[in-house]
Design a protein around this motif. Structure first.
Motif, PDB file in Angstrom:
ATOM      1  N   ASN A  24      41.829  36.160  48.463  1.00  0.00           N
ATOM      2  CA  ASN A  24      43.013  35.850  47.656  1.00  0.00           C
ATOM      3  C   ASN A  24      43.817  37.141  47.501  1.00  0.00           C
ATOM      4  N   SER A  26      46.500  37.772  45.902  1.00  0.00           N
ATOM      5  CA  SER A  26      47.283  37.906  44.673  1.00  0.00           C
ATOM      6  C   SER A  26      46.673  38.983  43.778  1.00  0.00           C
ATOM      7  N   PRO A  27      47.408  39.421  42.732  1.00  0.00           N
ATOM      8  CA  PRO A  27      46.868  40.444  41.820  1.00  0.00           C
ATOM      9  C   PRO A  27      45.546  40.042  41.163  1.00  0.00           C
ATOM     10  N   SER A  28      45.303  38.723  41.001  1.00  0.00           N
ATOM     11  CA  SER A  28      44.051  38.296  40.368  1.00  0.00           C
ATOM     12  C   SER A  28      42.847  38.612  41.244  1.00  0.00           C
ATOM     13  N   GLY A  29      43.055  38.571  42.561  1.00  0.00           N
ATOM     14  CA  GLY A  29      41.981  38.887  43.483  1.00  0.00           C
ATOM     15  C   GLY A  29      40.783  37.971  43.353  1.00  0.00           C
ATOM     16  N   GLN A  30      41.001  36.735  42.952  1.00  0.00           N
ATOM     17  CA  GLN A  30      39.892  35.790  42.801  1.00  0.00           C
ATOM     18  C   GLN A  30      39.563  35.158  44.160  1.00  0.00           C
ATOM     19  N   HIS A  31      38.750  35.851  44.930  1.00  0.00           N
ATOM     20  CA  HIS A  31      38.350  35.329  46.227  1.00  0.00           C
ATOM     21  C   HIS A  31      37.425  34.132  46.027  1.00  0.00           C
ATOM     22  N   SER A  32      37.377  33.266  47.024  1.00  0.00           N
ATOM     23  CA  SER A  32      36.571  32.054  46.900  1.00  0.00           C
ATOM     24  C   SER A  32      35.622  31.926  48.079  1.00  0.00           C
ATOM     25  N   HIS A 105      35.619  25.469  40.125  1.00  0.00           N
ATOM     26  CA  HIS A 105      35.539  26.736  39.403  1.00  0.00           C
ATOM     27  C   HIS A 105      34.282  26.730  38.526  1.00  0.00           C
TER      28      HIS A 105
END
Length: 210
Positions: A24, A26-32, A105
């Motif tokens: 991911n 984006s700034p959140s960096g929440q990879h999945s 999630h």
């Protein structure tokens, strides 16, 4: 614990599973973590039951529609021009296969960590839209999988009560798909305005011509 470490532990505990980390940017960096449907229940059970992980709560389940699309790619090719070999750019186009995706999630209420994000994909958007239900692992997925079935058309094998939850039983199609076409009938709108008003006028014109 990093997602890479969790991936390695799953691969060790669930032989034959196929996993892929989806970055991911984006700034959140929440990879999945994309998991293969054939091993999804075993993977989910491991994440829930492993003593050091204990992902005991699925907070939300979402659906995504990925229609087929055309991809253009520039490649270098050799061409003979006036007897001389030259390098040139050529654009090649290919078509991807569309699919539906379901995203889970996960959090640990016991260990106070998360989220870990799981993804599953159907084989296509037409006939092969089956995925395993995870309701046997996380009870909270019951209504959310029903919602995805209703709005996207994913069939969750093993779900004990898979029926529409927002639309009525006789409703056709799935409203959250990107190619969904709204019915050309706005007569139910008591005070149409703006875009809706224009569609009401068009509908009445067509109906009057019939």
């Amino acid at each position: 614990m990093t997602l890479e470490t969790i991936k390695s532990e799953i691969e060790a505990k669930v032989p034959g599973c196929v996993l892929e980390i989806v970055p991911n940017p984006s700034p959140s960096g929440q990879h999945s973590l994309r998991i293969d449907p054939a091993h999804a229940v075993d993977i989910a059970t491991f994440l829930r039951d492993a003593a050091h992980l204990r992902f005991d709560y699925c907070s939300n389940v979402t659906g995504i529609d990925w229609p087929a699309k055309e991809i253009s790619e520039k490649i270098k090719v050799k061409q003979i021009v006036d007897g001389v070999e030259q390098e040139a750019e050529e654009v090649r186009k290919s078509q991807t296969t569309g699919y539906l995706e379901v995203v889970y999630h996960l959090f640990s209420m016991e260990k106070k960590h998360g989220p870990v994000i799981l993804r599953m994909r159907t084989e296509d958007r037409a006939d092969r839209v089956h995925l395993p239900s995870l309701i046997g692992v996380w009870r909270s997925t019951e209504f959310q999988e029903r919602e995805i079935f209703d709005l996207y058309g994913v069939i969750f094998d093993g779900h004990p009560d898979l029926r529409r939850i927002l639309m009525w039983d006789g409703f056709k199609d799935h409203p959250m798909r990107r190619d969904y076409v709204e019915p050309d009938d706005f007569e139910y709108e008591p005070t149409p305005h703006d875009e809706v008003l224009e569609r009401v006028r068009q509908h009445r014109t067509v109906m009057g011509a019939q």
